[in-house]
Design a protein around this motif. Structure first.
Motif, PDB file in Angstrom:
ATOM      1  N   ALA A  99      -2.033   2.121  -8.334  1.00 16.34           N
ATOM      2  CA  ALA A  99      -2.316   2.902  -7.261  1.00 16.34           C
ATOM      3  C   ALA A  99      -1.431   3.939  -7.037  1.00 16.34           C
TER       4      ALA A  99
ATOM      5  N   TYR B 148      -8.329  -2.612 -13.820  1.00 12.26           N
ATOM      6  CA  TYR B 148      -7.277  -1.469 -13.497  1.00 12.26           C
ATOM      7  C   TYR B 148      -7.329  -0.512 -14.975  1.00 12.26           C
TER       8      TYR B 148
ATOM      9  N   SER C 133       0.871  -1.352   0.251  1.00 12.07           N
ATOM     10  CA  SER C 133      -0.049   0.071   0.051  1.00 12.07           C
ATOM     11  C   SER C 133       0.841   1.383   0.248  1.00 12.07           C
TER      12      SER C 133
ATOM     13  N   GLY D 281      -6.463   1.818  -8.373  1.00 16.06           N
ATOM     14  CA  GLY D 281      -6.038   0.770  -7.433  1.00 16.06           C
ATOM     15  C   GLY D 281      -5.576   1.294  -6.306  1.00 16.06           C
ATOM     16  N   ARG D 282      -5.434   0.439  -5.158  1.00 17.58           N
ATOM     17  CA  ARG D 282      -4.854   0.796  -3.949  1.00 17.58           C
ATOM     18  C   ARG D 282      -3.883  -0.021  -3.588  1.00 17.58           C
ATOM     19  N   GLN D 283      -3.379  -1.161  -4.527  1.00 18.25           N
ATOM     20  CA  GLN D 283      -2.493  -2.165  -4.034  1.00 18.25           C
ATOM     21  C   GLN D 283      -1.553  -2.092  -5.117  1.00 18.25           C
TER      22      GLN D 283
END
Length: 275
Positions: free
Chosen positions: A109, A61, A34, A115-117
């Motif tokens: 991300a 994505y 993260s 995305g976050r990861q």
């Protein structure tokens, strides 16, 4: 984060692992993957505003891309961890002066990509999607962007790429993972649990993901640039690349740090691209 906060989180997860090592290991991996920064600030936005913006898709994505059109060879720029395409501002004008056709992307991300990861395998997939659309002759990758570039060339058929510039890239994922575990002070339960999760998700052990080993399958010519006092990725990683990447040369620097944003390197990169 301060070292106190880092160790506090590590100690809390170590305590949690006594109850459930699998839960604690998942939390540890989530933390590892993260990014805490890398989205655009207002000042960074102005750097990419002059480019043609386009999003490409990879599974769920959206990949943000930036295109500065030129008549010369197509160059793809892949930034590193907790960064975005604006990191190339120090070299953009010199690349434009060469009339290169310049493409940059934001990693998952990061920047304007979704995305976050984040992980290097996913980034490699995204690089391949962008590369297949724009067919760059050259890819410049900084840090994990360099690692992901090599993963991408190893995993996908990208015959149009004939040169790679790798800036401060890690030679193997096991080293990155080991430094993370050490920094957090994780116990053996979490350390083993992290390795197990990687194997479950990707079907390969951690030490399989070695960019240095993957270069043995790559025909593209390589330029490896690494600072001898890099505090993020050890200089030994550059020596591993130089030893295993037969079609490459190594430029050693001292005092430029992990970022390697020094004007003296730009002519060397351009000379490598043009020859």
């Amino acid at each position: 984060m301060s070292s106190f906060v880092i160790k506090s989180i590590g100690n809390a997860l170590n305590a949690t692992s006594l109850i459930s090592s699998k839960y604690a290991s998942k939390k540890a991996l989530h933390l590892f993957a993260s990014p805490r920064k890398g989205r655009y600030t207002d000042n960074q936005e102005t750097i990419v505003d002059s480019a043609k913006f386009e999003t490409l898709s990879h599974n769920e994505y959206n990949i943000a891309t930036y295109h500065w059109q030129g008549h010369g060879p197509t160059i793809l720029l892949a930034h590193g961890w907790e960064s975005n395409a604006s990191r190339w501002s120090y070299i953009l004008n010199d690349l434009k002066a060469q009339e290169y056709n310049i493409i940059a992307l934001d990693a998952p991300a990061h920047g304007k990509s979704s995305g976050r990861q984040f992980n290097a395998v996913l980034y490699a997939d995204c690089i391949s999607v962008v590369a297949k659309k724009f067919e760059p002759e050259v890819i410049l990758g900084h840090s994990v962007g360099g690692m992901a570039t090599i993963f991408s060339l190893h995993n996908y058929n990208l015959p149009f790429v004939n040169k790679i510039v790798s800036l401060g890239a890690p030679a193997h994922f096991s080293g990155v993972f080991s430094r993370y575990k050490s920094m957090m002070g994780y116990n053996k339960r979490i350390s083993k649990g992290l390795d197990n999760i990687v194997y479950e998700r990707f079907g390969k052990p951690v030490d399989y993901f070695s960019a240095a080993n993957f270069t043995k399958t790559i025909e593209a010519e390589g330029l490896i640039i690494h600072d001898k006092k890099d505090k993020i990725i050890p200089f030994e990683d550059a020596l591993l690349f130089a030893n295993r990447y037969k079609n490459s040369e190594l430029i050693e620097t001292e005092g430029f740090g992990h970022g390697l944003k020094d004007a003296s390197l730009t002519p060397k990169i351009i000379e490598f691209i043009n020859r």
